[in-house]
Design a protein around this motif. Structure first.
Motif, PDB file in Angstrom:
ATOM      1  N   PHE A  45       0.821  -1.206   0.000  1.00  0.00           N
ATOM      2  CA  PHE A  45       0.000   0.000   0.000  1.00  0.00           C
ATOM      3  C   PHE A  45       0.861   1.265   0.000  1.00  0.00           C
ATOM      4  N   TYR A  46       2.186   1.106   0.069  1.00  0.00           N
ATOM      5  CA  TYR A  46       3.078   2.262   0.076  1.00  0.00           C
ATOM      6  C   TYR A  46       2.979   2.981  -1.269  1.00  0.00           C
ATOM      7  N   GLY A  47       2.646   4.260  -1.231  1.00  0.00           N
ATOM      8  CA  GLY A  47       2.504   5.047  -2.451  1.00  0.00           C
ATOM      9  C   GLY A  47       1.196   4.823  -3.179  1.00  0.00           C
ATOM     10  N   SER A  48       0.290   4.068  -2.568  1.00  0.00           N
ATOM     11  CA  SER A  48      -1.005   3.807  -3.219  1.00  0.00           C
ATOM     12  C   SER A  48      -2.009   4.896  -2.863  1.00  0.00           C
ATOM     13  N   GLY A  49      -3.124   4.850  -3.529  1.00  0.00           N
ATOM     14  CA  GLY A  49      -4.228   5.749  -3.229  1.00  0.00           C
ATOM     15  C   GLY A  49      -5.514   4.948  -3.177  1.00  0.00           C
ATOM     16  N   TYR A  50      -6.491   5.495  -2.503  1.00  0.00           N
ATOM     17  CA  TYR A  50      -7.782   4.816  -2.367  1.00  0.00           C
ATOM     18  C   TYR A  50      -8.872   5.869  -2.381  1.00  0.00           C
ATOM     19  N   THR A  51      -9.890   5.633  -3.186  1.00  0.00           N
ATOM     20  CA  THR A  51     -11.022   6.548  -3.298  1.00  0.00           C
ATOM     21  C   THR A  51     -12.305   5.798  -2.995  1.00  0.00           C
ATOM     22  N   SER A  52     -13.106   6.356  -2.090  1.00  0.00           N
ATOM     23  CA  SER A  52     -14.383   5.746  -1.728  1.00  0.00           C
ATOM     24  C   SER A  52     -15.305   6.811  -1.162  1.00  0.00           C
ATOM     25  N   PRO A  53     -16.576   6.763  -1.513  1.00  0.00           N
ATOM     26  CA  PRO A  53     -17.528   7.674  -0.879  1.00  0.00           C
ATOM     27  C   PRO A  53     -17.937   7.201   0.523  1.00  0.00           C
ATOM     28  N   TYR A  54     -17.484   6.012   0.929  1.00  0.00           N
ATOM     29  CA  TYR A  54     -17.927   5.404   2.185  1.00  0.00           C
ATOM     30  C   TYR A  54     -16.834   5.285   3.240  1.00  0.00           C
ATOM     31  N   VAL A  55     -15.594   5.063   2.799  1.00  0.00           N
ATOM     32  CA  VAL A  55     -14.521   4.681   3.712  1.00  0.00           C
ATOM     33  C   VAL A  55     -13.265   5.506   3.420  1.00  0.00           C
ATOM     34  N   ASP A  56     -12.620   5.965   4.468  1.00  0.00           N
ATOM     35  CA  ASP A  56     -11.279   6.544   4.344  1.00  0.00           C
ATOM     36  C   ASP A  56     -10.305   5.442   4.729  1.00  0.00           C
ATOM     37  N   PHE A  57      -9.382   5.156   3.845  1.00  0.00           N
ATOM     38  CA  PHE A  57      -8.363   4.142   4.120  1.00  0.00           C
ATOM     39  C   PHE A  57      -7.012   4.830   4.199  1.00  0.00           C
TER      40      PHE A  57
END
Length: 170
Positions: A45-57
């Motif tokens: 997950f290093y340097g990754s991104g995550y997009t969600s309207p429900y969850v902040d990761f």
């Protein structure tokens, strides 16, 4: 999430996390790696991104999968003071992987044995073998990864007010 790229238990847990969180949003820049210890095929997950309207990761890979000049794993990311406080409060031993779901549920250590991601001789399976095994619900790999992902999904649904319905009602 707090983990280290070198860690075989983190390597196992990441598969389930990726599966569960993909039900709520979209990842970008997740890279394939092998843990330093055990050479377990996994993702970082290093340097990754995550997009969600429900969850902040918020993933924190504290150390890499290589050894630096001082003989220690190369540091990657540092915890914020708030993250450090949660980590120390809920995991006084400092074990990884560590997952905090909305300050309601915590997971300390892997949910299943990383040896599940090895062949009968203790050799690491490839990313392709692991991923393709997820389609066979009778395989120990799918049962471990998807079983853990389902528990994580239930914890996430509890903090999202059972949203999205298409995931949480399944």
């Amino acid at each position: 999430y707090i983990g280290g790229e070198y860690c075989p238990n983190c390597a196992a847990e990441r598969w389930a996390m990726l599966n569960a969180l993909s039900r709520f949003g979209t990842f970008r820049n997740v890279s394939q790696i092998q843990s330093y210890e055990g050479n377990i095929s996994t993702l970082s997950f290093y340097g990754s991104g995550y997009t969600s309207p429900y969850v902040d990761f918020v993933p924190v890979e504290i150390e890499g999968n290589t050894i630096g000049n001082a003989g220690n794993y190369v540091p990657l990311q540092s915890l914020t003071s708030a993250q450090q406080q949660i980590f120390q409060t809920d995991d006084s031993g400092g074990s990884i992987p560590f997952i905090d779901v909305g300050n309601r549920n915590t997971l300390v250590g892997a949910s299943y044995q990383y040896a599940t991601l090895e062949d009968g001789s203790g050799n690491p399976l490839t990313w392709q073998t692991i991923a393709s095994s997820l389609g066979d619900t009778h395989s120990p790999i799918a049962q471990s990864i998807l079983g853990t992902a389902n528990y994580l999904t239930a914890a996430l649904c509890a903090i999202t007010g059972q949203q999205p319905g298409s995931v949480c009602n399944a």
